[in-house]
Design a protein around this motif. Structure first.
Motif, short mmCIF file in Angstrom:
data_model
loop_
_atom_site.label_atom_id
_atom_site.label_comp_id
_atom_site.label_asym_id
_atom_site.label_seq_id
_atom_site.Cartn_x
_atom_site.Cartn_y
_atom_site.Cartn_z
N GLN A 170 0.83 -1.20 0.00
CA GLN A 170 0.00 0.00 0.00
C GLN A 170 0.87 1.26 0.00
O GLN A 170 0.58 2.21 -0.71
CB GLN A 170 -0.95 0.02 1.20
CG GLN A 170 -2.03 1.06 0.95
CD GLN A 170 -2.81 1.44 2.18
OE1 GLN A 170 -2.29 1.44 3.29
NE2 GLN A 170 -4.07 1.77 1.99
N GLY A 211 1.32 6.79 -6.76
CA GLY A 211 0.12 7.53 -7.19
C GLY A 211 0.30 9.02 -6.98
O GLY A 211 0.03 9.83 -7.86
N ALA A 221 2.83 10.53 -9.39
CA ALA A 221 2.24 10.71 -10.72
C ALA A 221 1.44 12.01 -10.77
O ALA A 221 1.58 12.80 -11.71
CB ALA A 221 1.37 9.51 -11.09
N VAL A 222 0.64 12.23 -9.74
CA VAL A 222 -0.15 13.46 -9.70
C VAL A 222 0.77 14.68 -9.63
O VAL A 222 0.59 15.66 -10.35
CB VAL A 222 -1.11 13.44 -8.48
CG1 VAL A 222 -1.75 14.80 -8.27
CG2 VAL A 222 -2.18 12.38 -8.68
N ALA A 242 2.79 6.74 -12.93
CA ALA A 242 1.46 6.16 -13.09
C ALA A 242 1.59 4.69 -13.51
O ALA A 242 0.87 3.82 -13.03
CB ALA A 242 0.66 6.95 -14.12
N TYR A 288 0.05 -2.33 -8.36
CA TYR A 288 -1.32 -2.83 -8.14
C TYR A 288 -1.50 -4.21 -8.77
O TYR A 288 -1.96 -5.15 -8.12
CB TYR A 288 -2.29 -1.82 -8.76
CG TYR A 288 -3.75 -2.16 -8.64
CD1 TYR A 288 -4.45 -1.89 -7.47
CD2 TYR A 288 -4.46 -2.71 -9.71
CE1 TYR A 288 -5.81 -2.16 -7.35
CE2 TYR A 288 -5.81 -3.00 -9.60
CZ TYR A 288 -6.48 -2.72 -8.43
OH TYR A 288 -7.82 -3.00 -8.33
N ALA A 307 -7.59 3.97 -14.55
CA ALA A 307 -7.21 3.26 -15.77
C ALA A 307 -7.25 4.19 -16.99
O ALA A 307 -6.35 4.16 -17.83
CB ALA A 307 -8.13 2.06 -15.98
N ASP A 367 -7.45 12.09 -12.76
CA ASP A 367 -6.57 11.55 -11.71
C ASP A 367 -6.83 12.22 -10.36
O ASP A 367 -6.69 11.60 -9.32
CB ASP A 367 -5.09 11.55 -12.14
CG ASP A 367 -4.37 12.85 -11.88
OD1 ASP A 367 -4.88 13.69 -11.16
OD2 ASP A 367 -3.26 13.02 -12.41
N HIS A 411 -9.80 10.48 -9.02
CA HIS A 411 -9.30 9.18 -8.54
C HIS A 411 -8.64 9.36 -7.16
O HIS A 411 -8.86 8.58 -6.24
CB HIS A 411 -8.31 8.64 -9.57
CG HIS A 411 -7.57 7.39 -9.19
ND1 HIS A 411 -8.14 6.14 -9.21
CD2 HIS A 411 -6.29 7.21 -8.78
CE1 HIS A 411 -7.24 5.25 -8.84
NE2 HIS A 411 -6.11 5.86 -8.56
N TYR A 412 -7.86 10.40 -7.03
CA TYR A 412 -7.18 10.71 -5.76
C TYR A 412 -8.23 10.98 -4.67
O TYR A 412 -8.16 10.41 -3.57
CB TYR A 412 -6.29 11.94 -5.98
CG TYR A 412 -5.26 12.22 -4.90
CD1 TYR A 412 -5.21 11.48 -3.72
CD2 TYR A 412 -4.33 13.25 -5.07
CE1 TYR A 412 -4.25 11.76 -2.75
CE2 TYR A 412 -3.36 13.53 -4.11
CZ TYR A 412 -3.33 12.79 -2.95
OH TYR A 412 -2.38 13.08 -2.00
#
Ligand code: HEM
Lengths: 322, 220
Positions: free
Chosen positions: B44, B51, B54-55, B91, B98, B124, B163, B166-167
């Motif tokens: 995790q 994650g 990537a953002v 990403a 994952y 995705a 994204d 998603h966050y």
């Protein structure tokens, strides 16, 4: 449940019940607490194993009955149990809870038991430790976030306390409330959650022998991050039902408000039974990560305690009542 | 002559900074992995870290154009591409963690998650966009595609919005009533909003006037 299904309980393996490293160094604590029975005890084979505290050496000889060997569980390390916690009153960062909670004052402590009972009362931690025989229970703990642990709790069945306070016939639910001490809890003032944390069980769930009030883990009293000095453990429900640092237990008529259900009712139901067939709206509950192992394992229906607890839910639609 | 040389140096150093700096999070992650410092749930931890990186890189890559247009600092435009590439890299790693590390390439479960949960679908789609943009970022392809390439590049805005959603959805709590720890995703969302506002021609003009008129008056 329309179809009559047969449920197998999936107990923790016997050789894991009293691994050497536990019984070799738990003596002091267990002796103090007068711990007697042990094991991943099942409703149908409740302990009944007692010994005098002076013979704690013999703890290792006690083989709890009714333990199968289907489950290849390993106990989660003490470090992980004490270092990876959800306790949002302190912080939402699981690995920082231990540090932020270390100065949480749990002494003196009292738990008020009130509401629809014949003998309401206030119990100190010492009362709870001395009035009720402490036993070890090894349970899976499945978090709604899809990770899990296997934890050797020390505690006593909640029904023993309830039998003492005697719920009246009107009582249908049990409500629990956590301590809220903003001066000592960094996350409590953020306004992110409607604290105090409250939880609830149906009275029959609360009376179930698997439901315990825990006072210790391994050979130690509970650490603050684990819910010291007293917390609930309901092994067939997602972890958030097992409310920590309890100050109040009330017997009530109506379903009590529960924290995660208040926050996001579409995601966290009142029942919150572990169920691999009912997904969380944002992720699947079919598998879980066991802390300390890599990869995923299948999540067990009712967290492996279906045989014991399914009688509670006869005729109940578990998808609707998630 | 000296001005040109100076500019060349700045470009060079900025490029080095980004191209080296972009690997630092991965390096730290790798070291932490091999020294067992990713905490009690390393999967995790690695998933969340990649994650967030990537953002971060995606947002940084989107700051280049406003800086160039409003502050007239032209050198930053060379950073847009490498920053975007790092966004795609993290990403991709995020998804690899994952799929491979967490779900052990159990394609049934992964596919199920992608089609079943809006939270995962958003990730995705974002990943898909970033991957396509990264794959078409080479000059040869750019030249071949011509105008279409510019249009394709615009999808980065879609990726950025998705994204962030998603966050926001990755946080345990309730988004609508903002109960939960939404601090960081909201900071990211605000940054993105500001970057979008800074692309409105009228805003660009006004800000430019404001900044450069002041400079001129000061010079006088
Ligand atoms: C198929 C693609 C993707 C999948 C399956 C996926 C999966 C996930 C999962 C499962 C989480 C939650 C982890 C947890 O809370 O335990 C997560 C969080 C996150 N993802 Fe993704 N993701 C994908 C694509 C992306 C992309 C493309 C980005 C950004 C460009 C991204 C950014 C994030 C962020 C920022 C978080 C939250 C980190 C945090 O809470 O600190 N994801 N992702």
């Amino acid at each position: 449940m329309k179809k009559q299904e047969k449920y197998n309980s999936v107990p923790v393996k016997p050789d894991e019940i009293t691994p050497k490293h536990i019984y070799q160094n738990r003596r002091t604590f267990l002796k103090q607490m007068g711990v007697v029975g042990l094991g991943a005890l099942l409703a149908s084979c409740a302990p009944g194993v007692t010994s005098t505290p002076s013979t704690s050496e013999t703890l290792s000889d006690i083989t709890p009955s009714g333990i199968g060997s289907e489950l290849e569980n390993q106990l989660t390390s003490k470090e992980a149990i004490k270092g990876y916690n959800n306790y949002y009153e302190f912080t939402t960062n699981k690995e920082r809870v231990a540090e932020l909670a270390q100065d949480f004052v749990t002494e003196p402590w009292s738990v008020n038991v009130d509401g629809l009972v014949e003998n309401p009362g206030t119990y100190s931690t010492e009362d709870l430790l001395s009035n009720f025989e402490q036993e070890q229970r090894i349970y899976r703990m499945r978090c709604v976030e899809a990770w899990s642990m296997v934890i050797p709790w020390v505690g006593f069945p909640l029904h023993k306390l309830l039998e003492e306070v005697k719920p009246t016939s009107e009582a249908k639910y049990v409500m629990f409330e956590s301590a809220l001490v903003p001066e000592q809890m960094d996350g409590a003032n953020s306004g992110m959650f409607p604290f105090p944390y409250t939880e609830g069980l149906r009275l029959d769930e609360a009376m179930h022998d698997l439901t315990i009030l825990a006072t210790g883990i391994y050979d130690e009293p509970l650490a603050p991050q684990n819910g010291a000095p007293i917390r609930l453990v309901v092994p067939w429900k997602y972890g958030f039902k097992s409310i920590k640092s309890i100050i109040k237990i009330s017997l009530v008529v109506d379903e009590p408000p529960t924290l995660w259900n208040i926050v996001a009712p579409q995601e966290y139901g009142f029942y919150a039974n572990v169920n691999p067939n009912v997904d969380h709206p944002r992720w699947s509950q079919a598998t879980e990560r066991r802390i300390g192992e890599s990869g995923r394992i299948d999540t067990l229906f009712m967290n492996g305690y279906a045989e014991e607890v399914m009688p509670l839910y006869e005729g109940l639609d578990l998808t609707e009542n998630f | 002559m000296t001005g040109r040389k100076k500019r060349f140096n700045t470009v060079k150093w900025l490029r080095i900074l980004v191209n080296v700096g972009g690997w630092v999070p991965l390096l730290i992650l790798t070291i932490k992995y091999f020294t067992n410092n990713l905490g009690f749930d390393p999967i995790q931890s690695a998933l969340l870290r990649t994650g967030r990186y990537a953002v971060l890189f995606l947002i940084l890559s989107l700051t280049c154009t406003p800086i160039r247009k409003i502050l007239k600092i032209y050198v930053v435009s060379v950073l847009r591409k490498p920053l975007g590439m790092f966004a795609a890299l993290y990403a991709g790693l995020h998804f690899a963690i994952y799929a491979i590390w967490d779900f052990q390439l159990n394609f049934k479960l992964i596919w199920q998650a992608i089609i079943e949960f809006p939270f995962i679908i958003l990730g995705a789609i974002t990943l898909l966009i970033l991957a396509i943009l990264a794959a078409t970022s080479f000059q040869k392809i750019q030249r071949k595609m011509g105008k279409k390439w510019d249009l394709l590049q615009r999808t980065v805005y879609i990726a950025a919005v998705l994204d962030i959603i998603h966050y926001l959805l990755a946080i345990k709590g309730d988004l609508l009533s903002l109960q939960g720890n939404y601090t960081w995703p909201l900071i990211a969302a605000s940054a993105l909003l500001i970057l979008f506002i800074l692309r409105i021609p009228w805003v660009i003009r006004t800000l430019k006037n404001l900044i450069f008129l002041r400079k001129e008056t000061r010079q006088r």
